[in-house]
Design a protein around this motif. Structure first.
Motif, PDB file in Angstrom:
ATOM      1  N   ILE A 185       1.256  -1.484   0.033  1.00  0.00           N
ATOM      2  CA  ILE A 185       0.103   0.341   0.254  1.00  0.00           C
ATOM      3  C   ILE A 185       1.155   0.834  -0.461  1.00  0.00           C
ATOM      4  O   ILE A 185       0.426   2.165  -1.219  1.00  0.00           O
ATOM      5  N   ASN A 186       1.908   1.080   0.164  1.00  0.00           N
ATOM      6  CA  ASN A 186       2.654   2.821   1.399  1.00  0.00           C
ATOM      7  C   ASN A 186       3.403   3.071  -0.412  1.00  0.00           C
ATOM      8  O   ASN A 186       4.021   3.810  -0.618  1.00  0.00           O
ATOM      9  N   ARG A 187       3.887   1.623  -1.108  1.00  0.00           N
ATOM     10  CA  ARG A 187       4.140   1.541  -2.344  1.00  0.00           C
ATOM     11  C   ARG A 187       3.538   2.397  -3.454  1.00  0.00           C
ATOM     12  O   ARG A 187       4.075   2.705  -4.640  1.00  0.00           O
ATOM     13  N   TRP A 188       2.566   1.978  -3.841  1.00  0.00           N
ATOM     14  CA  TRP A 188       1.416   1.763  -4.948  1.00  0.00           C
ATOM     15  C   TRP A 188       0.540   3.397  -4.867  1.00  0.00           C
ATOM     16  O   TRP A 188      -0.497   3.739  -5.667  1.00  0.00           O
TER      17      TRP A 188
ATOM     18  N   ILE B 225     -10.585   5.392  -0.589  1.00  0.00           N
ATOM     19  CA  ILE B 225      -9.769   5.345  -0.665  1.00  0.00           C
ATOM     20  C   ILE B 225      -9.875   5.250   1.535  1.00  0.00           C
ATOM     21  O   ILE B 225      -9.203   3.893   1.786  1.00  0.00           O
ATOM     22  N   ALA B 226      -9.880   6.379   1.673  1.00  0.00           N
ATOM     23  CA  ALA B 226      -9.912   6.982   2.993  1.00  0.00           C
ATOM     24  C   ALA B 226     -10.362   5.728   3.749  1.00  0.00           C
ATOM     25  O   ALA B 226     -10.613   5.256   5.111  1.00  0.00           O
TER      26      ALA B 226
ATOM     27  N   MET C  66      -5.007  -0.819   8.211  1.00  0.00           N
ATOM     28  CA  MET C  66      -3.972  -0.551   8.094  1.00  0.00           C
ATOM     29  C   MET C  66      -3.860   0.956   7.849  1.00  0.00           C
ATOM     30  O   MET C  66      -4.963   1.999   7.926  1.00  0.00           O
ATOM     31  N   THR C  67      -2.833   1.940   7.208  1.00  0.00           N
ATOM     32  CA  THR C  67      -2.956   3.233   6.738  1.00  0.00           C
ATOM     33  C   THR C  67      -2.406   3.825   5.219  1.00  0.00           C
ATOM     34  O   THR C  67      -1.414   2.745   4.780  1.00  0.00           O
ATOM     35  N   LEU C  68      -2.885   4.838   4.975  1.00  0.00           N
ATOM     36  CA  LEU C  68      -1.911   5.264   4.131  1.00  0.00           C
ATOM     37  C   LEU C  68      -0.776   6.031   4.173  1.00  0.00           C
ATOM     38  O   LEU C  68      -0.975   6.633   5.025  1.00  0.00           O
ATOM     39  N   PRO C  69       0.308   6.246   3.116  1.00  0.00           N
ATOM     40  CA  PRO C  69       1.335   7.158   3.630  1.00  0.00           C
ATOM     41  C   PRO C  69       1.310   8.567   3.530  1.00  0.00           C
ATOM     42  O   PRO C  69       2.324   8.734   2.090  1.00  0.00           O
TER      43      PRO C  69
ATOM     44  N   GLY D 192      -1.699  15.426   1.153  1.00  0.00           N
ATOM     45  CA  GLY D 192      -0.345  15.819   0.996  1.00  0.00           C
ATOM     46  C   GLY D 192      -0.194  16.538  -0.441  1.00  0.00           C
ATOM     47  O   GLY D 192      -1.130  15.561  -0.942  1.00  0.00           O
ATOM     48  N   ALA D 193       0.712  17.258  -0.242  1.00  0.00           N
ATOM     49  CA  ALA D 193       1.284  17.029  -1.961  1.00  0.00           C
ATOM     50  C   ALA D 193       1.575  16.976  -3.087  1.00  0.00           C
ATOM     51  O   ALA D 193       2.408  15.387  -1.740  1.00  0.00           O
ATOM     52  N   ILE D 194       1.580  15.993  -3.866  1.00  0.00           N
ATOM     53  CA  ILE D 194       1.704  15.339  -4.711  1.00  0.00           C
ATOM     54  C   ILE D 194       3.671  15.070  -5.100  1.00  0.00           C
ATOM     55  O   ILE D 194       3.107  17.087  -5.631  1.00  0.00           O
ATOM     56  N   ASP D 195       4.269  14.468  -4.956  1.00  0.00           N
ATOM     57  CA  ASP D 195       5.817  14.573  -5.181  1.00  0.00           C
ATOM     58  C   ASP D 195       5.884  14.933  -7.110  1.00  0.00           C
ATOM     59  O   ASP D 195       5.756  13.969  -8.067  1.00  0.00           O
ATOM     60  N   TRP D 196       5.381  15.733  -7.600  1.00  0.00           N
ATOM     61  CA  TRP D 196       4.942  16.002  -8.840  1.00  0.00           C
ATOM     62  C   TRP D 196       6.519  15.714  -9.813  1.00  0.00           C
ATOM     63  O   TRP D 196       6.322  15.007 -11.100  1.00  0.00           O
TER      64      TRP D 196
END
Lengths: 246, 311
Positions: free
Chosen positions: B188-191, B233-234, B242-245, B261-265
């Motif tokens: 989940i953390n990676r995707w 999803i939340a 579980m948690t979202l990163p 939070g902000a997306i790493d563009w």
């Protein structure tokens, strides 16, 4: 009965596994989908046999215990089905050799005095009728296609021919199964298989290879080196995380 | 010039009246091009998307899961086929489209340039990636171009099944051993963030959006769909326990939505440029299958031609 069921289960499981390796890598989308269909049918069939074998054992084991927790020496499948996919011609030739046996074998198995086996055979036969049509059509297309495809499929049959004998040579547990009435008399279906092979090879303008020395051993657990690698991949998650539910 | 203008006006009027545009109808060249680009990208995504999941077929840990995974990937091949057919109605052949994929000219969804590292990824891909895809696809069922909209109706039915299947896989892991739970959380953390990027740039930076909205190819903006996805999803992740990163993820009572939070563009743009972890491999796998299949396709054509002659 157990070995006989495992033979049927392992044959279909391992061939299904090999076909699954093609998924996403086929020569075109339609062929990819067709091969995945074959894999789905075969693995589905193997589940019916594994479930039955597990029930007969009565030791609380499941289909997955049988597929994922036995070692190579305990697998009963024929050497043919564990042979690598090779190029598409090798896959087609391997499948055709298997299907042309499987079809007549299942026809006979429908007469089994074991009702459950007869029922599984009946259901599988519907699917395998299509499998045999698929592989026969591709043998003909490749044999009577271009020069390159002709030589590739001829080469595939030349390489794989040595594995076809095992399909028609009974292991002791098969002889027992046939005489007890729940198995298949392989001698009786031989002429049907031979006729079909000759007919399709002739339509494909291919040379029928000489029936020389035939490899055997798979049915009694003496496999080629390939099976160990198949199982290493197939069983990895189950064995790395034992006693887990997936 | 004046007829051209009136054709365009009539076209836009039909769209505004929610009428479907069909293959034989007049349409502006730019509309046709936009659709070809979008539908073919979508088709290519299905076909490239077979690879990261195909990576786990031979290692699926149970027979039931193996069959489900094979069937799912086969559905994706099927989606690829309907979408190529939908694109063909716009006057371009499947082969031309496919060559654009192989040459690297056409794009596919960047999400498939990430690797599937553990079995739990099969769950995370189904739940998050298919979940994000569905948000887009449900909206596309109402797209102004008839063949695309109709293809999407079929695709959506299967995709929502895939998403539930992915969630159920993770749910099984979440109730399993500590190792299985850790595997699920890691996936989940990676995707998570790559799935969030699937909706594309923020609305303020989305170059094609305004025109596509006017043409009703696109019905909702990237940010609107992304918010809908986060909100879904939340809630669902609570069931997994579980948690979202994302440390900034929290319910905002006032907005009635989750803040995030902000997306790493920078990462998004790098993957788009070809620098994702698997861009090269994915394309190489597609080229290899195509090139190695050439003799098979030629043989099939040669045989068909011989058959036709002999009839």
């Amino acid at each position: 009965m157990r070995d006989f069921l495992l033979l049927l289960a392992d044959n279909t499981q391992i061939l299904g596994h090999r076909l699954g390796e093609w998924c996403g890598h086929g020569p075109e989308l339609e062929i990819d989908m067709a091969m995945t269909n074959l894999a789905l049918d075969l693995i589905g069939q193997s589940r019916n046999y594994y479930q039955y074998a597990a029930e007969l054992e009565g030791a609380g084991r499941t289909e997955d215990d049988l597929a994922y927790l036995r070692d190579a020496r305990e697998f009963r499948n024929c050497l043919l089905v564990e042979q690598p996919n090779g190029d598409f011609a090798h896959t087609v030739a391997r499948n055709f050799l298997f299907d042309s046996w499987h079809y007549f074998f299942l026809q006979a198995l429908c007469q089994s005095n074991d009702e459950r086996l007869a029922a599984i055979a009946g259901k599988s036969l519907k699917e395998v009728t299509y499998h045999l049509r698929w592989s026969s059509e591709w043998v003909i297309r490749l044999g009577d296609g271009t020069e390159e495809s002709h030589s590739r499929i001829q080469d595939a049959f030349d390489n794989l021919w040595t594995f076809r004998g095992e399909l028609l040579t009974p292991a002791p547990f098969e002889t027992e199964a046939a005489s007890a009435g729940y198995g298949v008399d392989l001698h009786a279906i031989r002429p049907l298989v031979e006729d079909r092979l000759s007919d399709i090879l002739a339509q494909a303008t291919l040379q029928r290879p000489e029936d020389g020395w035939m490899q055997s051993g798979g049915k009694t657990g003496r496999h080629s080196e390939h099976l160990g690698y198949i199982l290493a991949e197939m069983q990895y998650v189950q064995r790395a995380y034992p006693n887990s539910v997936w | 010039m004046s007829t051209q203008v009136s054709l365009e006006e009539r076209f836009q009027a039909r769209i505004d009246a929610e009428q479907k545009i069909e293959p034989k109808d007049w349409m502006p060249e730019a509309y046709r091009k936009t659709l070809i680009r979008q539908i073919s990208q979508h088709a290519h995504s299905e076909v490239v998307g077979m690879l990261p999941e195909g990576n786990w077929i031979t290692r699926a840990p149970s027979l039931r899961r193996k069959v489900a995974l094979l069937a799912k990937i086969q559905d994706e091949a099927g989606h690829g086929l309907y979408l190529y057919s939908a694109a063909e109605t716009l006057g371009i052949s499947r082969e031309e489209l496919y060559n654009e994929l192989l040459s690297g000219k056409a794009k596919y969804s960047s999400i498939f340039n990430y690797p599937t590292l553990t079995w739990a990824d099969m769950g995370a891909v189904g739940w998050l990636v298919d979940g994000a895809a569905i948000m887009n696809q449900v909206a596309l069922c109402k797209c102004s171009y008839g063949p695309y909209a109709r293809a999407m109706v079929r695709v959506c039915k299967e995709e929502s099944f895939h998403q539930r299947q992915g969630f159920e896989l993770l749910l099984t892991l979440s109730k399993g051993t500590p190792e299985q739970r850790a595997m699920a959380q890691d996936a989940i953390n990676r995707w998570w963030w790559p799935s969030m990027m699937m909706f594309g740039p923020n609305d303020s930076d989305s170059p094609h959006s305004a025109q596509s909205m006017r043409w009703k190819i696109k019905r909702y903006s990237n940010d609107t769909l992304r918010q809908k996805f986060v909100d879904m999803i939340a809630e669902q992740i609570k069931v997994l326990n579980m948690t979202l990163p994302d440390p900034d993820l929290r319910w905002n009572e006032e907005r009635g939505h989750y803040d995030f939070g902000a997306i790493d563009w920078t990462e998004f743009n790098e993957v788009l440029k070809g620098n994702g972890p698997c861009n090269r491999e994915r394309l190489a796998a597609r080229r290899k299958a195509w090139e190695e299949g050439a003799w098979v396709r030629e043989a099939a054509m040669a045989h068909a031609a011989k058959r036709q002659q002999s009839v």
